[in-house]
Design a protein around this motif. Structure first.
Motif, PDB file in Angstrom:
ATOM      1  N   LEU A  67     -55.060  15.335  83.763  1.00  0.00           N
ATOM      2  CA  LEU A  67     -54.424  15.163  82.450  1.00  0.00           C
ATOM      3  C   LEU A  67     -55.412  15.337  81.289  1.00  0.00           C
ATOM      4  CD1 LEU A  67     -52.208  12.017  83.191  1.00  0.00           C
ATOM      5  CD2 LEU A  67     -51.368  14.328  82.681  1.00  0.00           C
ATOM      6  N   VAL A  68     -55.099  16.273  80.418  1.00  0.00           N
ATOM      7  CA  VAL A  68     -55.890  16.519  79.209  1.00  0.00           C
ATOM      8  C   VAL A  68     -54.936  16.369  78.021  1.00  0.00           C
ATOM      9  CG1 VAL A  68     -57.465  18.106  78.028  1.00  0.00           C
ATOM     10  CG2 VAL A  68     -57.066  18.367  80.499  1.00  0.00           C
ATOM     11  N   GLU A  69     -55.313  15.604  77.020  1.00  0.00           N
ATOM     12  CA  GLU A  69     -54.397  15.436  75.879  1.00  0.00           C
ATOM     13  C   GLU A  69     -54.538  16.612  74.917  1.00  0.00           C
ATOM     14  OE1 GLU A  69     -54.288  11.602  74.061  1.00  0.00           O
ATOM     15  OE2 GLU A  69     -52.402  12.068  73.032  1.00  0.00           O
ATOM     16  N   THR A  70     -53.519  17.463  74.917  1.00  0.00           N
ATOM     17  CA  THR A  70     -53.455  18.663  74.062  1.00  0.00           C
ATOM     18  C   THR A  70     -51.993  18.804  73.634  1.00  0.00           C
ATOM     19  OG1 THR A  70     -52.884  20.090  75.924  1.00  0.00           O
ATOM     20  CG2 THR A  70     -55.246  19.807  75.501  1.00  0.00           C
ATOM     21  N   GLU A  71     -51.622  19.999  73.199  1.00  0.00           N
ATOM     22  CA  GLU A  71     -50.201  20.236  72.887  1.00  0.00           C
ATOM     23  C   GLU A  71     -49.394  20.575  74.140  1.00  0.00           C
ATOM     24  OE1 GLU A  71     -50.008  23.128  69.692  1.00  0.00           O
ATOM     25  OE2 GLU A  71     -51.488  22.003  68.541  1.00  0.00           O
ATOM     26  N   PHE A  72     -50.067  20.584  75.296  1.00  0.00           N
ATOM     27  CA  PHE A  72     -49.425  20.994  76.548  1.00  0.00           C
ATOM     28  C   PHE A  72     -48.126  20.219  76.816  1.00  0.00           C
ATOM     29  CE2 PHE A  72     -48.778  20.496  81.118  1.00  0.00           C
ATOM     30  CZ  PHE A  72     -48.842  21.803  81.572  1.00  0.00           C
ATOM     31  N   LEU A 109     -42.343  19.360  77.323  1.00  0.00           N
ATOM     32  CA  LEU A 109     -41.229  18.398  77.274  1.00  0.00           C
ATOM     33  C   LEU A 109     -40.373  18.567  76.030  1.00  0.00           C
ATOM     34  CD1 LEU A 109     -43.283  15.315  78.522  1.00  0.00           C
ATOM     35  CD2 LEU A 109     -41.793  16.808  79.872  1.00  0.00           C
ATOM     36  N   GLY A 110     -40.935  19.196  74.995  1.00  0.00           N
ATOM     37  CA  GLY A 110     -40.144  19.551  73.823  1.00  0.00           C
ATOM     38  C   GLY A 110     -39.997  18.442  72.796  1.00  0.00           C
ATOM     39  N   ASP A 111     -40.485  17.202  73.084  1.00  0.00           N
ATOM     40  CA  ASP A 111     -40.440  16.194  72.015  1.00  0.00           C
ATOM     41  C   ASP A 111     -41.668  15.290  72.077  1.00  0.00           C
ATOM     42  OD1 ASP A 111     -39.533  13.136  72.232  1.00  0.00           O
ATOM     43  OD2 ASP A 111     -38.590  14.173  73.914  1.00  0.00           O
ATOM     44  N   GLN A 112     -42.117  14.897  70.868  1.00  0.00           N
ATOM     45  CA  GLN A 112     -43.417  14.232  70.740  1.00  0.00           C
ATOM     46  C   GLN A 112     -43.449  12.880  71.446  1.00  0.00           C
ATOM     47  OE1 GLN A 112     -46.209  15.837  69.220  1.00  0.00           O
ATOM     48  NE2 GLN A 112     -47.161  14.191  70.399  1.00  0.00           N
ATOM     49  N   GLU A 113     -42.327  12.143  71.397  1.00  0.00           N
ATOM     50  CA  GLU A 113     -42.320  10.812  72.042  1.00  0.00           C
ATOM     51  C   GLU A 113     -42.527  10.933  73.540  1.00  0.00           C
ATOM     52  OE1 GLU A 113     -39.215   7.714  71.485  1.00  0.00           O
ATOM     53  OE2 GLU A 113     -39.273   8.468  69.422  1.00  0.00           O
ATOM     54  N   ALA A 114     -41.815  11.879  74.141  1.00  0.00           N
ATOM     55  CA  ALA A 114     -41.952  12.102  75.587  1.00  0.00           C
ATOM     56  C   ALA A 114     -43.371  12.571  75.903  1.00  0.00           C
ATOM     57  CB  ALA A 114     -40.928  13.126  76.056  1.00  0.00           C
ATOM     58  N   ALA A 115     -43.919  13.409  75.036  1.00  0.00           N
ATOM     59  CA  ALA A 115     -45.280  13.899  75.257  1.00  0.00           C
ATOM     60  C   ALA A 115     -46.278  12.745  75.201  1.00  0.00           C
ATOM     61  CB  ALA A 115     -45.625  14.961  74.215  1.00  0.00           C
ATOM     62  N   ASP A 116     -46.103  11.849  74.230  1.00  0.00           N
ATOM     63  CA  ASP A 116     -47.023  10.714  74.094  1.00  0.00           C
ATOM     64  C   ASP A 116     -46.968   9.812  75.328  1.00  0.00           C
ATOM     65  OD1 ASP A 116     -47.772  11.655  71.640  1.00  0.00           O
ATOM     66  OD2 ASP A 116     -46.529  10.260  70.480  1.00  0.00           O
ATOM     67  N   ARG A 117     -45.787   9.671  75.931  1.00  0.00           N
ATOM     68  CA  ARG A 117     -45.631   8.792  77.108  1.00  0.00           C
ATOM     69  C   ARG A 117     -46.480   9.273  78.288  1.00  0.00           C
ATOM     70  NH1 ARG A 117     -40.253   8.044  75.463  1.00  0.00           N
ATOM     71  NH2 ARG A 117     -39.477   9.697  76.822  1.00  0.00           N
ATOM     72  N   VAL A 118     -46.742  10.569  78.361  1.00  0.00           N
ATOM     73  CA  VAL A 118     -47.544  11.117  79.466  1.00  0.00           C
ATOM     74  C   VAL A 118     -48.926  10.450  79.505  1.00  0.00           C
ATOM     75  CG1 VAL A 118     -48.659  13.226  80.348  1.00  0.00           C
ATOM     76  CG2 VAL A 118     -46.320  13.334  79.419  1.00  0.00           C
ATOM     77  N   TYR A 119     -49.452  10.136  78.303  1.00  0.00           N
ATOM     78  CA  TYR A 119     -50.828   9.603  78.213  1.00  0.00           C
ATOM     79  C   TYR A 119     -50.830   8.103  77.911  1.00  0.00           C
ATOM     80  CZ  TYR A 119     -51.021  14.617  77.406  1.00  0.00           C
ATOM     81  OH  TYR A 119     -50.833  15.969  77.516  1.00  0.00           O
ATOM     82  N   ASP A 120     -49.634   7.498  77.979  1.00  0.00           N
ATOM     83  CA  ASP A 120     -49.485   6.105  77.575  1.00  0.00           C
ATOM     84  C   ASP A 120     -50.329   5.170  78.448  1.00  0.00           C
ATOM     85  OD1 ASP A 120     -48.370   4.231  75.908  1.00  0.00           O
ATOM     86  OD2 ASP A 120     -46.731   3.760  77.297  1.00  0.00           O
ATOM     87  N   GLY A 121     -51.148   4.336  77.820  1.00  0.00           N
ATOM     88  CA  GLY A 121     -51.874   3.285  78.533  1.00  0.00           C
ATOM     89  C   GLY A 121     -53.026   3.771  79.385  1.00  0.00           C
ATOM     90  N   MET A 122     -53.364   5.047  79.298  1.00  0.00           N
ATOM     91  CA  MET A 122     -54.506   5.554  80.075  1.00  0.00           C
ATOM     92  C   MET A 122     -55.372   6.431  79.171  1.00  0.00           C
ATOM     93  SD  MET A 122     -54.010   9.094  80.757  1.00  0.00           S
ATOM     94  CE  MET A 122     -54.855   9.374  82.312  1.00  0.00           C
ATOM     95  N   THR A 123     -56.591   6.688  79.627  1.00  0.00           N
ATOM     96  CA  THR A 123     -57.482   7.533  78.835  1.00  0.00           C
ATOM     97  C   THR A 123     -57.559   8.918  79.478  1.00  0.00           C
ATOM     98  OG1 THR A 123     -58.761   5.572  78.262  1.00  0.00           O
ATOM     99  CG2 THR A 123     -59.794   7.715  77.816  1.00  0.00           C
ATOM    100  N   ALA A 143     -56.663  30.434  72.371  1.00  0.00           N
ATOM    101  CA  ALA A 143     -57.683  29.785  71.533  1.00  0.00           C
ATOM    102  C   ALA A 143     -57.080  29.077  70.320  1.00  0.00           C
ATOM    103  CB  ALA A 143     -58.708  30.822  71.073  1.00  0.00           C
ATOM    104  N   SER A 144     -55.751  29.092  70.185  1.00  0.00           N
ATOM    105  CA  SER A 144     -55.145  28.488  68.986  1.00  0.00           C
ATOM    106  C   SER A 144     -54.916  26.988  69.131  1.00  0.00           C
ATOM    107  CB  SER A 144     -53.810  29.185  68.676  1.00  0.00           C
ATOM    108  OG  SER A 144     -52.905  28.990  69.745  1.00  0.00           O
ATOM    109  N   SER A 145     -55.231  26.422  70.300  1.00  0.00           N
ATOM    110  CA  SER A 145     -54.914  25.006  70.529  1.00  0.00           C
ATOM    111  C   SER A 145     -55.731  24.465  71.701  1.00  0.00           C
ATOM    112  CB  SER A 145     -53.409  24.898  70.843  1.00  0.00           C
ATOM    113  OG  SER A 145     -53.063  23.596  71.230  1.00  0.00           O
ATOM    114  N   GLY A 146     -55.794  23.145  71.785  1.00  0.00           N
ATOM    115  CA  GLY A 146     -56.238  22.453  72.994  1.00  0.00           C
ATOM    116  C   GLY A 146     -57.544  22.920  73.603  1.00  0.00           C
ATOM    117  N   ILE A 147     -57.505  23.177  74.898  1.00  0.00           N
ATOM    118  CA  ILE A 147     -58.703  23.522  75.675  1.00  0.00           C
ATOM    119  C   ILE A 147     -59.315  24.833  75.178  1.00  0.00           C
ATOM    120  CG2 ILE A 147     -59.505  24.191  77.982  1.00  0.00           C
ATOM    121  CD1 ILE A 147     -57.250  22.246  79.078  1.00  0.00           C
ATOM    122  N   GLY A 148     -58.479  25.810  74.866  1.00  0.00           N
ATOM    123  CA  GLY A 148     -58.990  27.104  74.405  1.00  0.00           C
ATOM    124  C   GLY A 148     -59.741  26.979  73.087  1.00  0.00           C
TER     125      GLY A 148
END
Ligand SMILES: NC(=O)c1ccc[n+]([C@@H]2O[C@H](COP(=O)([O-])OP(=O)(O)OC[C@H]3O[C@@H](n4cnc5c(N)ncnc54)[C@H](OP(=O)(O)O)[C@@H]3O)[C@@H](O)[C@H]2O)c1
Length: 254
Positions: free
Chosen positions: A186-191, A196-210, A20-25
């Motif tokens: 795909l759900v945008e959370t801290e998952f 992946l361990g770095d924010q840039e790589a994490a952001d790329r997962v959701y790049d250009g899509m909703t 419950a400390s993040s994201g979907i929870g």
């Protein structure tokens, strides 16, 4: 039913949400609370749980626990009878092909995603069975339905969650308890940051899509647990409109 009851379909329900400390929870705890349930928040980061408990107000409690630890999970359930349990805590670690996989990452995923759900279900069931009603919701994933390159152990862990859900339906048949697996794409959370361990790589997962939002998934969970007692919404699969499979994502750029 008066107006207030109609607006509070979960009034009188006592819920527990793991992760419950993040994201979907976190979104699910907010949604269940808004629907009238009193909610017990569980995760490892206690500071975040306390902050959320304060936001949600009276009736909300919290406890730091690691779902990998069977005794710690049993303690969460020792003094309280929950009738709405959301086994959501989970994570991915890495996207390496199997022969390059890190065995510590494997242990983390299997212990959290598989054993964590088992520990939670085992601890929750005596009270649910005694009440002869209630809900146990597990967070699966489309990764538990389709594998993808680099998904190997995470995929295996979520396939296991689906098997546990199916097994619970059979083992507890006749108990009055409802079981639900909620399986998002795909759900945008801290998952992705955790995986992946770095924010840039994490952001790329959701790049250009909703992607889906955590609130979209919380809404699906609320739908399942607010049906009349004779209706058990068993499986909910939610995809972003721009995701056709675990491997096909339409990056339209808007
Ligand atoms: N995001 C997606 O695209 C997606 C898609 C399908 C399914 N899911 C599933 O949805 C669930 C929630 O993930 P999320 O996307 O909301 O990710 P998130 O934002 O990273 O949240 C994960 C939550 O799990 C908790 N957690 C992790 N390990 C734990 C442990 N050992 N003990 C207790 N709590 C633990 C974390 O809290 P602490 O770190 O504070 O312990 C955090 O609250 C997971 O089961 C995930 O596999 C996610």
């Amino acid at each position: 039913m008066n107006d207030q009851q109609a607006q509070s379909p979960l009034a009188g329900r006592r819920a527990v949400v793991t992760g419950a400390s993040s994201g979907i929870g976190r979104a699910t705890a907010r949604a269940l609370s808004a629907a009238g349930a009193s909610v017990h928040l569980v995760a490892r980061r206690e500071d975040r749980l306390r902050e959320l408990a304060e936001e949600l107000g009276p009736g909300t409690t919290c406890a730091a626990a690691d779902v990998r630890d069977a005794a710690a999970v049993a303690e969460v359930f020792a003094d309280q009878a929950f009738d709405l349990v959301v086994a959501n805590a989970g994570l991915g670690r890495g996207v390496a092909p199997l022969h390059e996989g890190d065995t510590d990452d494997w242990a983390d995923m299997i212990d959290t995603n598989v054993k964590g759900v088992l520990h939670t279900a085992r601890a929750a069931l005596p009270a649910l069975r005694a009440a002869g009603r209630g809900d146990l919701v597990v967070l699966g994933s489309v990764a538990g339905r389709q594998v993808y390159p680099g998904g190997n152990v995470y995929n295996a862990s979520k396939h296991a969650v689906r098997a546990i859900y199916e097994a619970l339906r059979l083992d507890e048949f006749g108990s009055g308890v409802r079981f639900t697996t909620v399986d998002p794409g795909l759900v945008e959370t801290e998952f992705s940051l955790v995986r992946l361990g770095d924010q840039e790589a994490a952001d790329r997962v959701y790049d250009g899509m909703t992607p889906l939002t955590p609130e979209d998934v919380a809404d699906a969970i609320c739908y399942a647990v607010t049906r009349p007692p004779h209706v058990n919404i068993g499986e909910i699969v939610l995809w972003p409109t721009e995701q056709a499979s675990t491997r096909d994502v339409h990056r339209s750029g808007h």
